[in-house]
Each structure stands twice: as structure tokens, then as C-alpha cells.
Scaffold this active site. Sequence first.
Site, PDB file in Angstrom:
ATOM      1  N   ASN A   4       0.394  -1.384   0.025  1.00 52.48           N
ATOM      2  CA  ASN A   4      -0.017   0.004   0.024  1.00 52.48           C
ATOM      3  C   ASN A   4       0.898   1.330   0.146  1.00 52.48           C
ATOM      4  O   ASN A   4       1.193   1.646   0.975  1.00 52.48           O
ATOM      5  CB  ASN A   4      -0.759  -0.508   1.602  1.00 52.48           C
ATOM      6  CG  ASN A   4      -1.932   0.626   1.849  1.00 52.48           C
ATOM      7  OD1 ASN A   4      -1.971   2.231   0.840  1.00 52.48           O
ATOM      8  ND2 ASN A   4      -2.376   1.465   3.209  1.00 52.48           N
ATOM      9  N   TRP A   5       0.968   1.602  -0.966  1.00 51.80           N
ATOM     10  CA  TRP A   5       2.242   2.679  -1.086  1.00 51.80           C
ATOM     11  C   TRP A   5       1.176   4.466  -0.676  1.00 51.80           C
ATOM     12  O   TRP A   5       2.572   5.381  -0.610  1.00 51.80           O
ATOM     13  CB  TRP A   5       2.757   3.370  -2.734  1.00 51.80           C
ATOM     14  CG  TRP A   5       3.276   2.346  -3.222  1.00 51.80           C
ATOM     15  CD1 TRP A   5       4.141   1.360  -2.552  1.00 51.80           C
ATOM     16  CD2 TRP A   5       4.043   1.713  -4.989  1.00 51.80           C
ATOM     17  NE1 TRP A   5       4.731   0.630  -3.614  1.00 51.80           N
ATOM     18  CE2 TRP A   5       4.864   1.217  -4.461  1.00 51.80           C
ATOM     19  CE3 TRP A   5       3.517   3.248  -5.361  1.00 51.80           C
ATOM     20  CZ2 TRP A   5       5.335   0.672  -5.728  1.00 51.80           C
ATOM     21  CZ3 TRP A   5       4.674   2.254  -7.308  1.00 51.80           C
ATOM     22  CH2 TRP A   5       4.679   1.227  -6.624  1.00 51.80           C
ATOM     23  N   LYS A   6      -0.332   4.425  -0.236  1.00 48.82           N
ATOM     24  CA  LYS A   6      -0.925   5.407   0.308  1.00 48.82           C
ATOM     25  C   LYS A   6      -0.383   6.630  -0.742  1.00 48.82           C
ATOM     26  O   LYS A   6      -0.257   6.450  -2.015  1.00 48.82           O
ATOM     27  CB  LYS A   6       0.432   5.860   1.920  1.00 48.82           C
ATOM     28  CG  LYS A   6       0.196   4.533   2.622  1.00 48.82           C
ATOM     29  CD  LYS A   6       0.104   4.619   3.990  1.00 48.82           C
ATOM     30  CE  LYS A   6       0.397   3.242   4.348  1.00 48.82           C
ATOM     31  NZ  LYS A   6      -0.019   3.295   6.355  1.00 48.82           N
ATOM     32  N   HIS A  90      -9.399   0.601   4.541  1.00 46.85           N
ATOM     33  CA  HIS A  90      -8.462   0.922   4.929  1.00 46.85           C
ATOM     34  C   HIS A  90      -7.886   2.545   6.413  1.00 46.85           C
ATOM     35  O   HIS A  90      -9.185   3.134   6.494  1.00 46.85           O
ATOM     36  CB  HIS A  90      -6.812   1.950   4.296  1.00 46.85           C
ATOM     37  CG  HIS A  90      -5.913   2.065   4.974  1.00 46.85           C
ATOM     38  ND1 HIS A  90      -5.039   2.986   6.072  1.00 46.85           N
ATOM     39  CD2 HIS A  90      -4.889   0.761   4.809  1.00 46.85           C
ATOM     40  CE1 HIS A  90      -3.927   2.359   6.157  1.00 46.85           C
ATOM     41  NE2 HIS A  90      -4.107   1.169   6.124  1.00 46.85           N
ATOM     42  N   GLU A  92      -6.641   5.002   7.545  1.00 48.63           N
ATOM     43  CA  GLU A  92      -6.618   6.183   6.876  1.00 48.63           C
ATOM     44  C   GLU A  92      -8.394   6.214   6.710  1.00 48.63           C
ATOM     45  O   GLU A  92      -8.401   8.033   6.224  1.00 48.63           O
ATOM     46  CB  GLU A  92      -5.366   6.235   6.260  1.00 48.63           C
ATOM     47  CG  GLU A  92      -4.428   6.446   7.358  1.00 48.63           C
ATOM     48  CD  GLU A  92      -3.066   5.476   6.402  1.00 48.63           C
ATOM     49  OE1 GLU A  92      -2.556   5.179   5.455  1.00 48.63           O
ATOM     50  OE2 GLU A  92      -1.933   4.898   6.829  1.00 48.63           O
ATOM     51  N   GLU A 162      -5.319  -4.801  10.509  1.00 49.29           N
ATOM     52  CA  GLU A 162      -4.497  -3.627  10.934  1.00 49.29           C
ATOM     53  C   GLU A 162      -4.946  -2.830  12.514  1.00 49.29           C
ATOM     54  O   GLU A 162      -5.897  -2.258  11.453  1.00 49.29           O
ATOM     55  CB  GLU A 162      -4.352  -2.783   9.355  1.00 49.29           C
ATOM     56  CG  GLU A 162      -3.619  -3.307   8.285  1.00 49.29           C
ATOM     57  CD  GLU A 162      -3.594  -2.671   7.349  1.00 49.29           C
ATOM     58  OE1 GLU A 162      -2.271  -2.915   6.754  1.00 49.29           O
ATOM     59  OE2 GLU A 162      -3.846  -1.189   6.797  1.00 49.29           O
ATOM     60  N   GLY A 168       1.896   2.613  11.372  1.00 47.13           N
ATOM     61  CA  GLY A 168       3.270   3.717  10.505  1.00 47.13           C
ATOM     62  C   GLY A 168       4.148   3.930  11.381  1.00 47.13           C
ATOM     63  O   GLY A 168       4.732   4.791  12.052  1.00 47.13           O
ATOM     64  N   SER A 208       3.183  -1.556   9.759  1.00 42.83           N
ATOM     65  CA  SER A 208       4.770  -1.794  10.725  1.00 42.83           C
ATOM     66  C   SER A 208       5.721  -3.406   9.800  1.00 42.83           C
ATOM     67  O   SER A 208       6.197  -3.843  10.570  1.00 42.83           O
ATOM     68  CB  SER A 208       5.274  -1.150  11.450  1.00 42.83           C
ATOM     69  OG  SER A 208       4.844  -0.144  12.108  1.00 42.83           O
ATOM     70  N   GLY A 229       3.102  -0.694   4.705  1.00 45.90           N
ATOM     71  CA  GLY A 229       3.114   0.698   3.598  1.00 45.90           C
ATOM     72  C   GLY A 229       4.232   1.175   3.691  1.00 45.90           C
ATOM     73  O   GLY A 229       4.979   0.984   2.355  1.00 45.90           O
ATOM     74  N   GLY A 230       4.593   1.966   4.646  1.00 40.05           N
ATOM     75  CA  GLY A 230       6.195   2.635   4.350  1.00 40.05           C
ATOM     76  C   GLY A 230       7.161   1.787   3.963  1.00 40.05           C
ATOM     77  O   GLY A 230       8.340   1.866   3.281  1.00 40.05           O
TER      78      GLY A 230
HETATM   79  P1  PGA Z   1       2.917   0.593   7.730  1.00 34.37           P
HETATM   80  O1  PGA Z   1       1.658   0.714   7.412  1.00 34.37           O
HETATM   81  O2  PGA Z   1       3.672  -0.627   7.160  1.00 34.37           O
HETATM   82  O3  PGA Z   1       3.795   1.742   7.396  1.00 34.37           O
HETATM   83  O4  PGA Z   1       2.349   0.277   8.861  1.00 34.37           O
HETATM   84  C1  PGA Z   1       0.544  -0.576   6.462  1.00 34.37           C
HETATM   85  C2  PGA Z   1      -0.535   0.032   6.179  1.00 34.37           C
HETATM   86  O5  PGA Z   1      -1.568   1.278   6.440  1.00 34.37           O
HETATM   87  O6  PGA Z   1      -1.009  -0.669   5.323  1.00 34.37           O
END
Ligand code: PGA
Length: 244
Positions: A4-6, A90, A92, A162, A168, A208, A229-230
Site C-alpha cells: 500500500n503506497w498510500k 483502510h 486512514e 491492521e 506507521g 509496520s 505500507g512504508g
Molecule cells: P505501515 O502501513 O506498513 O507503514 O505500518 C501499513 C498500512 O497502513 O497498510
Amino acid sequence: MAANWKMCKTPAETTRFFEKFRPLVEKSEHCEIVICPPFTSLAAAVEAVQGSRVGVGAQNIAWAKEGAFTGEISGPMIQATGAAYTLVGHSERRQYFGETDETVLKRTQAALQFGLTPIVCVGERLEDRESGATEAVLARQFQNGIAGLNELQFGKIAIAYEPVWAIGTGKTATPEIAADTHRTLRAQVRGKFGKQAADSVRILYGGSVKPDNTKALMAQTEIDGVLVGGASLDPVGFASIVNF
Ligand code: PGA
């Protein structure tokens, strides 16, 4: 193994990512690989994965097919880029953009209607976990959300667990906490859709995930994959997660 590149990477940056990433996962046949870039980079991603096993997904989907929904992107639009998956719900989206369990269900139904595989995200906040409400929160997200699918529809989705406190923040859930929560989710699925659906639904862990903790997470039989994500923004890092 899903990325997930956001809100990161332009089309040019997307193309550069795949130049490095593709050769590193050419022989990775043990899993499905899905990259979810921003909408504006979907076409570049689809072009860059041509002829490989890597799939492309959106990060959200409108519940309607078309119409007066400023800022939304519909299933047919996503499908027209060649993407085959989409994230839904998600945290977010839930936290910052007013996504609710009900809209998550509607968006999931739209994804299925337009032939996209939805990866539906659920997860509790830190205060939920600390107050012992994790199970109740997940049950609410499940009951008001994807429990509204029929059995056939449910068989086509993947779930991503998640925990919001792990996204994050650098705080990964321990493999045991993640597996334990996946068991809770599977029990909810069993209650609604039966044993076979519960045994076969894929549940990814996200929050994470990094190259150095993937192996321990994936060693848990309850964890079918990861949503990253990150650490998915770097082609070498994400390839080493894929090839854990
Ligand atoms: P993260 O994000 O790996 O940066 O914690 C995961 C996600 O929100 O899908």
C-alpha cells in the site's frame, strides 16, 4: 503479499520502482503479489507489470458506478486501467475521511460488481486494545461491514487485519498477538459464513511490517500474507518481504 503506497509515487517514480522490483521477484511463485499505488499511478503500474505475475490494485473505490461524486473513482474507471484489486476501508480512510462500516460494505460490493478483488481492512485503535475492546470492535466492523455480503461474494474477498496502533508507528503486533486476533476474526467469519469460508478466507496482517519481521509473522499459520505500507516503497525492501 500486498503493498500500500498510500499517497506516494508519481507515474515516473512508479516506473522506476518496477524496473528494480520486477527482476527481484521474477522467480517468486509462492505467493500473489499486489501493489496498490495512488490512482494517478495505476496506469503506469499496470504497464510496468505487463508479462509478470505482479498484480495492481487501487487504494479505494466509489460505491457508485458514475455520477455526482466529486473526488471519487469508480469501479469501471479502475478496471479500465487494468488494475484487478482494490483496498477498501483502510484505517486512514476511516480515521481521516469519514469511512464507516456501512460505506466499507458498499465499496466492497462495488468492487465485486466490477470484477475487482477487494482487500478489506479492519483493525482496532490503541484505546480499544488497552480497554480490552479489540474483539468487540472487530465484531462491529465485521457485522456492520462484510457480514452483509452473500456467501459467494465473501468467497472472493481478502481481509487485512491492521491494528491502527501498529500502522506507521514502528510498533508491529507480535506474531502471537496478530495470529490470536486473526483467530478471533476467523471465528466471526465461521459464525456467519461457516467453517469452509473461515478456513479458506485469506487474512493479511498489516502494521509496520518490515523485511526483518516478515519471516516471524509468516511463520504463524493464521497469517496468510502481509499488507505493507512504508516498507513497500523501496523495491529492494519490498522484494525481500515478498521473498521472506
Ligand atoms: P505501515 O502501513 O506498513 O507503514 O505500518 C501499513 C498500512 O497502513 O497498510
